[in-house]
Scaffold this active site. Structure first.
Site, PDB file in Angstrom:
ATOM      1  N   ASP A  23      -1.248  -3.704  10.086  1.00  0.00           N
ATOM      2  CA  ASP A  23      -2.406  -4.174   9.666  1.00  0.00           C
ATOM      3  C   ASP A  23      -3.595  -3.259  10.374  1.00  0.00           C
ATOM      4  O   ASP A  23      -3.513  -2.835  11.542  1.00  0.00           O
ATOM      5  CB  ASP A  23      -3.002  -5.546  10.075  1.00  0.00           C
ATOM      6  CG  ASP A  23      -4.019  -6.147   9.383  1.00  0.00           C
ATOM      7  OD1 ASP A  23      -3.862  -6.258   7.925  1.00  0.00           O
ATOM      8  OD2 ASP A  23      -5.000  -6.355   9.622  1.00  0.00           O
ATOM      9  N   ASN A  29       0.930  -1.192   0.178  1.00  0.00           N
ATOM     10  CA  ASN A  29      -0.024   0.114  -0.008  1.00  0.00           C
ATOM     11  C   ASN A  29       0.794   1.290   0.004  1.00  0.00           C
ATOM     12  O   ASN A  29       1.710   1.481   1.019  1.00  0.00           O
ATOM     13  CB  ASN A  29      -0.896   0.093   1.163  1.00  0.00           C
ATOM     14  CG  ASN A  29      -2.047   1.164   1.376  1.00  0.00           C
ATOM     15  OD1 ASN A  29      -1.495   2.167   1.064  1.00  0.00           O
ATOM     16  ND2 ASN A  29      -3.194   0.884   1.764  1.00  0.00           N
ATOM     17  N   GLY A  49      -7.505   5.207   0.787  1.00  0.00           N
ATOM     18  CA  GLY A  49      -8.634   4.581   1.779  1.00  0.00           C
ATOM     19  C   GLY A  49      -9.740   5.339   1.829  1.00  0.00           C
ATOM     20  O   GLY A  49     -10.318   6.131   1.004  1.00  0.00           O
ATOM     21  N   TYR A  50     -10.130   5.318   3.344  1.00  0.00           N
ATOM     22  CA  TYR A  50     -11.482   6.093   3.664  1.00  0.00           C
ATOM     23  C   TYR A  50     -10.990   7.426   4.111  1.00  0.00           C
ATOM     24  O   TYR A  50     -11.741   8.076   4.876  1.00  0.00           O
ATOM     25  CB  TYR A  50     -11.931   5.402   4.937  1.00  0.00           C
ATOM     26  CG  TYR A  50     -12.033   3.901   4.446  1.00  0.00           C
ATOM     27  CD1 TYR A  50     -13.514   3.477   3.979  1.00  0.00           C
ATOM     28  CD2 TYR A  50     -11.480   2.778   4.631  1.00  0.00           C
ATOM     29  CE1 TYR A  50     -13.933   2.061   3.729  1.00  0.00           C
ATOM     30  CE2 TYR A  50     -11.870   1.355   4.317  1.00  0.00           C
ATOM     31  CZ  TYR A  50     -13.098   1.233   3.811  1.00  0.00           C
ATOM     32  OH  TYR A  50     -13.425  -0.184   3.430  1.00  0.00           O
ATOM     33  N   LYS A  98      -2.285  14.991   9.453  1.00  0.00           N
ATOM     34  CA  LYS A  98      -2.826  13.626   9.596  1.00  0.00           C
ATOM     35  C   LYS A  98      -1.613  12.854  10.592  1.00  0.00           C
ATOM     36  O   LYS A  98      -2.093  12.404  11.431  1.00  0.00           O
ATOM     37  CB  LYS A  98      -2.837  13.057   8.439  1.00  0.00           C
ATOM     38  CG  LYS A  98      -3.457  11.571   8.553  1.00  0.00           C
ATOM     39  CD  LYS A  98      -3.669  10.675   7.189  1.00  0.00           C
ATOM     40  CE  LYS A  98      -3.886   9.400   7.639  1.00  0.00           C
ATOM     41  NZ  LYS A  98      -3.968   8.314   6.518  1.00  0.00           N
ATOM     42  N   HIS A 155      -3.953   7.150  13.680  1.00  0.00           N
ATOM     43  CA  HIS A 155      -3.608   5.715  14.467  1.00  0.00           C
ATOM     44  C   HIS A 155      -2.232   5.440  14.000  1.00  0.00           C
ATOM     45  O   HIS A 155      -1.628   4.589  14.837  1.00  0.00           O
ATOM     46  CB  HIS A 155      -4.831   4.784  13.861  1.00  0.00           C
ATOM     47  CG  HIS A 155      -5.005   4.843  12.392  1.00  0.00           C
ATOM     48  ND1 HIS A 155      -5.106   6.013  11.346  1.00  0.00           N
ATOM     49  CD2 HIS A 155      -5.161   3.944  11.581  1.00  0.00           C
ATOM     50  CE1 HIS A 155      -5.234   5.745  10.277  1.00  0.00           C
ATOM     51  NE2 HIS A 155      -5.054   4.376  10.055  1.00  0.00           N
ATOM     52  N   ARG A 156      -1.846   5.606  12.608  1.00  0.00           N
ATOM     53  CA  ARG A 156      -0.775   4.763  12.337  1.00  0.00           C
ATOM     54  C   ARG A 156       0.481   5.525  12.897  1.00  0.00           C
ATOM     55  O   ARG A 156       1.454   5.011  13.347  1.00  0.00           O
ATOM     56  CB  ARG A 156      -0.636   4.946  10.720  1.00  0.00           C
ATOM     57  CG  ARG A 156       0.790   4.356  10.132  1.00  0.00           C
ATOM     58  CD  ARG A 156       0.658   4.331   8.756  1.00  0.00           C
ATOM     59  NE  ARG A 156      -0.568   3.393   8.523  1.00  0.00           N
ATOM     60  CZ  ARG A 156      -1.849   3.401   7.960  1.00  0.00           C
ATOM     61  NH1 ARG A 156      -2.043   4.805   7.618  1.00  0.00           N
ATOM     62  NH2 ARG A 156      -2.487   2.569   7.941  1.00  0.00           N
ATOM     63  N   GLY A 215       0.122   4.570   0.157  1.00  0.00           N
ATOM     64  CA  GLY A 215      -0.090   5.324   1.173  1.00  0.00           C
ATOM     65  C   GLY A 215       0.497   5.251   2.302  1.00  0.00           C
ATOM     66  O   GLY A 215       0.963   6.108   3.094  1.00  0.00           O
TER      67      GLY A 215
HETATM   68  P1  ITT Z   1      -0.891  -4.042   3.122  1.00  0.00           P
HETATM   69  O1  ITT Z   1      -1.810  -5.270   3.549  1.00  0.00           O
HETATM   70  O2  ITT Z   1      -0.233  -4.370   1.675  1.00  0.00           O
HETATM   71  O3  ITT Z   1      -0.108  -3.358   3.800  1.00  0.00           O
HETATM   72  P2  ITT Z   1      -3.591  -2.841   2.461  1.00  0.00           P
HETATM   73  O4  ITT Z   1      -4.162  -1.738   1.906  1.00  0.00           O
HETATM   74  O5  ITT Z   1      -4.174  -4.485   2.300  1.00  0.00           O
HETATM   75  O6  ITT Z   1      -1.934  -2.884   2.350  1.00  0.00           O
HETATM   76  P3  ITT Z   1      -4.646  -3.677   5.386  1.00  0.00           P
HETATM   77  O7  ITT Z   1      -4.908  -5.068   5.008  1.00  0.00           O
HETATM   78  O8  ITT Z   1      -4.200  -3.264   6.777  1.00  0.00           O
HETATM   79  O9  ITT Z   1      -3.689  -3.082   4.155  1.00  0.00           O
HETATM   80  O10 ITT Z   1      -5.933  -2.860   5.097  1.00  0.00           O
HETATM   81  C1  ITT Z   1      -6.378  -1.422   5.624  1.00  0.00           C
HETATM   82  C2  ITT Z   1      -7.127  -0.819   5.057  1.00  0.00           C
HETATM   83  O11 ITT Z   1      -7.761   0.022   5.889  1.00  0.00           O
HETATM   84  C3  ITT Z   1      -6.586   0.053   3.887  1.00  0.00           C
HETATM   85  O12 ITT Z   1      -6.770  -0.480   2.546  1.00  0.00           O
HETATM   86  C4  ITT Z   1      -7.569   1.254   4.018  1.00  0.00           C
HETATM   87  O13 ITT Z   1      -8.679   0.934   3.229  1.00  0.00           O
HETATM   88  C5  ITT Z   1      -7.745   1.518   5.329  1.00  0.00           C
HETATM   89  N1  ITT Z   1      -7.082   2.207   6.036  1.00  0.00           N
HETATM   90  C6  ITT Z   1      -6.102   1.967   7.095  1.00  0.00           C
HETATM   91  N2  ITT Z   1      -5.287   3.135   7.279  1.00  0.00           N
HETATM   92  C7  ITT Z   1      -6.025   4.073   6.888  1.00  0.00           C
HETATM   93  C8  ITT Z   1      -5.899   5.293   6.715  1.00  0.00           C
HETATM   94  O14 ITT Z   1      -4.873   6.038   7.418  1.00  0.00           O
HETATM   95  N3  ITT Z   1      -6.432   6.311   5.677  1.00  0.00           N
HETATM   96  C9  ITT Z   1      -7.431   5.871   5.194  1.00  0.00           C
HETATM   97  N4  ITT Z   1      -7.780   4.230   5.064  1.00  0.00           N
HETATM   98  C10 ITT Z   1      -7.018   3.610   5.818  1.00  0.00           C
END
Ligand code: ITT
Length: 199
Positions: free
Chosen positions: A67, A9, A153-154, A176, A181-182, A11
């Protein structure tokens, strides 16, 4: 210090790099050929461990994985651990956001509480004998329509309680990263690594 970041990901990668670089930690993303392991755990902890273990096995170098997900109170915690594939396997961020808005279409302003959670799992046997977990949470609300173009994402649907009513996608990266959270999970990890290196 260099850590392998087990993510596909971009982002997430950008946020890790921006937060960790000033702390002297560089992250190397997975190569394009790295196959993502199946995330079949039933919790953020379990899935972060699956990803970190797979990266450590491939690179034999300290590895971490994030995650994360969006947990909406009125939806019983959904999309939660299914956030990346809420609208189905292979769905885009836009499709996931559209599904979330549909599911919440009949919910009033007092029913839109949510939180982002992030678990980072660090597999670094030279520092810690067992995998370490770091949790970060940010509370907020789900907007009724997307606002802003930044992030991923969201982000365009999430209004943190600590903002002046704007979404993550309307903030600069630094804004941000000051409350996300991150960023909170990363900070907990950095504190733990520092203290381990000093002991
Ligand atoms: P990796 O597993 O390769 O790291 P992923 O996108 O599949 O990438 P996850 O399984 O952890 O990652 O899914 C997390 C999802 O939650 C991500 O795809 C977004 O849709 C959402 N998400 C998590 N953190 C976010 C953030 O900071 N801003 C917006 N959406 C977020």
């Amino acid at each position: 210090m260099k850590l392998i970041l087990a993510t596909h990901n971009s982002g997430k990668l950008q946020e890790f790099e921006r937060i960790l670089a000033p702390k002297g930690i560089t992250v190397q993303a997975l190569g394009a050929k790295s196959v993502a392991p199946q995330e079949n755990g039933d919790s953020l902890d379990a899935n972060s461990l699956i990803k970190a273990n797979a990266a450590y096995a491939e690179y034999r170098c300290a590895a971490l994985a994030d995650d994360s997900g969006l947990f909406v109170d009125a939806l019983g915690g959904l999309p939660g651990i299914h956030s990346a594939r809420y609208a189905g396997v292979g769905s885009s961020d836009e499709q996931n956001r559209a599904k979330l808005l549909r599911e919440m279409a009949n919910l009033g302003s007092h029913q839109r509480d949510a939180e982002f959670r992030c678990v980072i799992c660090l597999v670094a046997p030279e520092l810690f004998a067992v995998p370490q977990y770091y949790l970060g949470i940010v509370k907020g609300r789900i907007a009724t329509a997307p606002k802003g173009n930044a992030g991923f994402g969201y982000d365009s649907l999430f209004v943190p309680d600590e903002s002046d009513g704007i979404t993550f996608a309307e903030m600069s990266e630094d804004e941000k990263n000051a409350i996300s959270h991150r960023a909170r999970a990363i900070e907990a990890m950095v504190v733990a690594i520092d203290s381990r290196l000093r002991s």
